[in-house]
Design a protein around this motif. Structure first.
Motif, PDB file in Angstrom:
ATOM      1  N   GLU A 138     -18.597 -83.162  48.820  1.00 40.04           N
ATOM      2  CA  GLU A 138     -19.603 -83.737  47.990  1.00 40.04           C
ATOM      3  C   GLU A 138     -20.446 -83.482  47.473  1.00 40.04           C
ATOM      4  O   GLU A 138     -21.487 -82.683  48.666  1.00 40.04           O
ATOM      5  CB  GLU A 138     -19.275 -85.314  49.050  1.00 40.04           C
ATOM      6  CG  GLU A 138     -19.483 -86.300  47.537  1.00 40.04           C
ATOM      7  CD  GLU A 138     -21.148 -86.649  47.181  1.00 40.04           C
ATOM      8  OE1 GLU A 138     -21.416 -87.174  45.793  1.00 40.04           O
ATOM      9  OE2 GLU A 138     -22.107 -86.565  48.216  1.00 40.04           O
ATOM     10  N   TYR A 165     -24.264 -93.710  51.286  1.00 31.31           N
ATOM     11  CA  TYR A 165     -23.220 -93.589  50.350  1.00 31.31           C
ATOM     12  C   TYR A 165     -22.242 -94.441  49.835  1.00 31.31           C
ATOM     13  O   TYR A 165     -22.941 -95.629  51.636  1.00 31.31           O
ATOM     14  CB  TYR A 165     -21.812 -91.976  51.517  1.00 31.31           C
ATOM     15  CG  TYR A 165     -21.983 -90.869  51.146  1.00 31.31           C
ATOM     16  CD1 TYR A 165     -21.759 -90.020  49.981  1.00 31.31           C
ATOM     17  CD2 TYR A 165     -22.439 -90.165  52.418  1.00 31.31           C
ATOM     18  CE1 TYR A 165     -21.642 -89.487  50.010  1.00 31.31           C
ATOM     19  CE2 TYR A 165     -22.065 -88.672  52.375  1.00 31.31           C
ATOM     20  CZ  TYR A 165     -22.615 -88.265  50.702  1.00 31.31           C
ATOM     21  OH  TYR A 165     -22.208 -86.460  51.024  1.00 31.31           O
ATOM     22  N   ILE A 170     -17.346 -91.269  47.178  1.00 27.74           N
ATOM     23  CA  ILE A 170     -16.801 -90.743  48.482  1.00 27.74           C
ATOM     24  C   ILE A 170     -15.192 -90.734  48.015  1.00 27.74           C
ATOM     25  O   ILE A 170     -14.122 -89.402  48.202  1.00 27.74           O
ATOM     26  CB  ILE A 170     -16.119 -91.489  50.576  1.00 27.74           C
ATOM     27  CG1 ILE A 170     -18.269 -91.541  50.569  1.00 27.74           C
ATOM     28  CG2 ILE A 170     -15.482 -91.155  50.913  1.00 27.74           C
ATOM     29  CD1 ILE A 170     -17.818 -92.541  51.712  1.00 27.74           C
ATOM     30  N   ASP A 192     -16.069 -85.309  59.155  1.00 27.41           N
ATOM     31  CA  ASP A 192     -17.226 -86.648  59.532  1.00 27.41           C
ATOM     32  C   ASP A 192     -17.930 -86.315  60.672  1.00 27.41           C
ATOM     33  O   ASP A 192     -17.683 -85.868  61.715  1.00 27.41           O
ATOM     34  CB  ASP A 192     -16.817 -87.969  59.268  1.00 27.41           C
ATOM     35  CG  ASP A 192     -15.386 -88.099  60.106  1.00 27.41           C
ATOM     36  OD1 ASP A 192     -15.406 -88.320  60.891  1.00 27.41           O
ATOM     37  OD2 ASP A 192     -14.847 -88.379  59.447  1.00 27.41           O
ATOM     38  N   TRP A 203     -16.839 -93.393  55.287  1.00 32.33           N
ATOM     39  CA  TRP A 203     -16.519 -91.945  54.681  1.00 32.33           C
ATOM     40  C   TRP A 203     -14.385 -91.727  55.351  1.00 32.33           C
ATOM     41  O   TRP A 203     -14.280 -91.950  54.553  1.00 32.33           O
ATOM     42  CB  TRP A 203     -17.660 -90.660  55.222  1.00 32.33           C
ATOM     43  CG  TRP A 203     -16.539 -89.464  54.811  1.00 32.33           C
ATOM     44  CD1 TRP A 203     -15.297 -88.657  55.178  1.00 32.33           C
ATOM     45  CD2 TRP A 203     -16.739 -88.929  54.121  1.00 32.33           C
ATOM     46  NE1 TRP A 203     -15.042 -87.647  54.254  1.00 32.33           N
ATOM     47  CE2 TRP A 203     -16.136 -87.558  53.466  1.00 32.33           C
ATOM     48  CE3 TRP A 203     -17.936 -88.907  52.927  1.00 32.33           C
ATOM     49  CZ2 TRP A 203     -16.243 -86.647  52.770  1.00 32.33           C
ATOM     50  CZ3 TRP A 203     -18.226 -87.863  51.894  1.00 32.33           C
ATOM     51  CH2 TRP A 203     -16.773 -86.974  51.630  1.00 32.33           C
ATOM     52  N   SER A 244     -19.119 -84.840  53.372  1.00 31.29           N
ATOM     53  CA  SER A 244     -19.884 -85.111  53.076  1.00 31.29           C
ATOM     54  C   SER A 244     -20.881 -83.508  52.259  1.00 31.29           C
ATOM     55  O   SER A 244     -20.764 -82.541  52.958  1.00 31.29           O
ATOM     56  CB  SER A 244     -20.326 -85.660  53.730  1.00 31.29           C
ATOM     57  OG  SER A 244     -21.039 -85.439  54.996  1.00 31.29           O
TER      58      SER A 244
END
Length: 358
Positions: A138, A165, A170, A192, A203, A244
């Motif tokens: 991301e 976020y 996401i 994560d 997430w 992420s």
């Protein structure tokens, strides 16, 4: 096919490897009777010299009017990082470019070429039949885009960086990862730190929800510290890694150790509408600039990704990838992928040989 491509060579080795890559593009254009309009723009330090801006308005317009962006690299020598030309160069150029066009997903393949197995730092027993991973990162959220603050409190210097976020950010990148997995081996590993961070808990929740739309794709969750360890214990277990911005930044650079050089790693960044930017994963390497020794393969493979994902020119992309492979099979190496020091052919020579296989 008629398409417009924004060409942003940038700084350091960017112009050198871009010029060689455009030789490949021209060969493909002639071979398949395509028409590619190439519009060059300034970005980074080169743009600052001309426009007093790292990402001038004219470059934004060039990109906005294109069908895809082929990017080189930006940045200057570390010892000159505080000079106006280079101060916040990456932030003001590549990060601004991503933000302007909402490039939310970065795709970075990490593959061990069989011909270059000897420069992979891992043992043969770990490499097995080969490592072939795609990291989907991301790009528009996380700690890079949250509030940054340095201050004094109770006579102590303090600093904080806010990680944020939302579920849409996401969801967008999760769908990208699952669609990518469907074109590969139908497995997504979502990475994560859900045992500690609230952003990671969100997430994991959103990724699990998106995963239900892809019942044919296996989803597993993994903590980032475990993933970092598994990279060097059993990397062959991974297919598509979804993560992420911060974790993806770290893991994708760690994965660069697999092929043995950043000079072999292309990447692509997409927005929700499918518009994309393609760039090599390495930096501007100013110490190599002007010496005709930089590895052009990552930039050339970035062109292959552009043909494949933006233009759906699968045959053309495949021809480029096979030409690179044949060149490596024949034993040709630039300096960064040579086992012996002070050996290796030039940037131009490597491109000449790749061209000969197209």
């Amino acid at each position: 096919m008629k398409k417009t491509i924004a060409i942003l060579p940038g700084d350091g080795i960017g112009p050198e490897i871009m010029s060689q890559t455009l030789r490949i593009l021209k060969k493909i254009e002639n071979k398949f009777d395509h028409q590619f309009q190439l519009v060059e723009g300034y970005i980074g330090g080169s743009a600052f010299e001309k426009y007093n801006s790292h990402f001038p308005e004219i470059t934004k317009v060039i990109c906005a009017k294109s069908d895809a962006i082929l990017f080189g690299s930006v940045g200057g020598p570390l010892e000159k990082a505080e000079f106006p030309k280079w101060k916040d160069c990456e932030k003001n150029s590549i990060l601004a470019l991503r933000k302007t066009f909402h490039f939310s997903s970065n795709i970075r393949p990490a593959k061990v070429f069989a011909e270059l197995k000897e420069i992979c730092p891992l043992k043969d027993s770990i490499i097995g039949n080969g490592i072939d991973i795609v990291i989907v990162r991301e790009l528009l959220g996380d700690i890079y885009f949250g509030e940054h603050l340095t201050y004094i409190e109770n006579q102590l210097r303090k600093a904080k960086d806010i990680c944020e976020y939302d579920e849409k950010q996401i969801s967008i990148v999760a769908h990208q990862a699952f669609r990518m997995a469907r074109k590969r081996n139908n497995k997504v590993t979502s990475v994560d730190k859900a045992n500690v961070l609230d952003t990671s808990k969100l997430w994991r929740s959103i990724v699990s929800e998106v995963g239900r739309d892809y019942p044919d794709v296996t989803l597993e969750h993994m903590l980032v510290d475990n993933c970092a360890m598994q990279f060097f214990i059993q990397p062959t277990q991974f297919d598509v890694i979804l993560t992420s911005n911060l974790f993806g930044d770290i893991l994708s650079d760690a994965a660069a150790a697999f092929p043995g050089s950043l000079g072999l790693m292309p990447s692509a960044s997409f927005n929700e509408q499918g518009f994309a930017l393609y760039e090599p994963s390495g930096g501007s390497a100013p110490h190599l600039a002007g010496k005709n020794i930089a590895n052009p393969i990552a930039q050339i493979l970035s062109l292959s990704l552009l043909f494949k994902h933006s233009f759906e020119l699968f045959e053309e992309a495949d021809i480029i990838e096979k030409a690179v492979q044949k060149t490596l099979q024949a034993g040709y190496r630039t300096k960064d992928i040579c086992i012996k020091e002070n050996e290796g052919i030039s940037t131009t020579q490597m491109t000449d040989i790749i061209l000969s296989h197209i």
